[in-house]
Design an enzyme around this catalytic site. Structure first.
Site, PDB file in Angstrom:
ATOM      1  N   CYS A 110      -2.698  -4.322   2.882  1.00 28.25           N
ATOM      2  CA  CYS A 110      -4.076  -4.694   2.281  1.00 28.25           C
ATOM      3  C   CYS A 110      -4.038  -4.618   0.768  1.00 28.25           C
ATOM      4  CB  CYS A 110      -4.877  -3.622   2.824  1.00 28.25           C
ATOM      5  SG  CYS A 110      -7.078  -3.936   2.357  1.00 28.25           S
ATOM      6  N   HIS A 111      -4.770  -3.935  -0.010  1.00 27.23           N
ATOM      7  CA  HIS A 111      -4.728  -3.651  -1.555  1.00 27.23           C
ATOM      8  C   HIS A 111      -3.456  -3.413  -1.935  1.00 27.23           C
ATOM      9  CE1 HIS A 111      -8.899  -5.066  -0.664  1.00 27.23           C
ATOM     10  NE2 HIS A 111      -9.032  -5.326  -1.817  1.00 27.23           N
TER      11      HIS A 111
END
Length: 184
Positions: A110-111
């Site tokens: 993800c991030h």
């Protein structure tokens, strides 16, 4: 052989991207220590659950309180909102560079690509992330892997994925990178 895995977490990191791999890696015999910059042993790390409910972006709900533990064969970086500020911490950047330069298995979801990009370790690598982080991956010299949300990609010692729906593929590829053998 069991590995010692360092898991980098932070307040409002993605709950699923912390709890699921933490438990899954322990389930196959690895030791996982979760650490959070600025927290002491026993301090809580608040998490958030980001869900895909048909809106233009994900929704956010409170998750678990995760306790910090604290040395390592591999690094796992969870996503959520935490990477946005963790990438500003010099110790975090130094830690990520150590694992990347030592060619130790490094899983990011993800991030977490924000931290990899800030650490300048994605140059020349194929990296997946939450799609909103694609410009950062490209700006840091990486090749953004635009893959399905439930898939992961491996490039040498890096195993990356777009978001928690990729857990089965991401964790399986990370276990391969670790050399984990599961027998029945």
């Amino acid at each position: 052989m069991a590995k010692k895995i360092l898991m980098l977490v932070g307040d409002y990191g993605e709950d699923y991207e912390i709890m699921v791999p933490f438990q899954a890696l322990q389930a196959v015999g690895h030791t996982v220590d979760a650490v959070c910059p600025g927290k002491q042993k026993g301090d809580k790390v608040r998490t958030a659950i980001h869900d895909f409910e048909g809106d233009q972006t994900y929704s956010e709900k409170r998750g678990h309180d995760f306790v910090r533990s604290a040395d390592y064969d591999a690094l796992l970086i969870s996503g959520g909102r935490a990477p946005e500020y963790l990438r500003l911490n010099k110790k975090v950047i130094d830690c990520v560079r150590h694992f990347a330069q030592a060619n130790k298995p490094l899983a990011a979801i993800c991030h977490a690509a924000q931290i990899l990009s800030a650490a300048d370790v994605v140059r020349g690598r194929v990296v997946s992330s939450y799609p909103a982080c694609a410009p950062e991956v490209r700006a840091a010299g990486g090749e953004y892997a635009d893959i399905a949300i439930d898939k992961a990609v491996t490039d040498k010692n890096f195993v990356t994925a777009p978001a928690w729906p990729a857990h089965p593929d991401w964790i399986a590829k990370f276990l391969q990178a670790l050399g984990t053998r599961i027998t029945t």
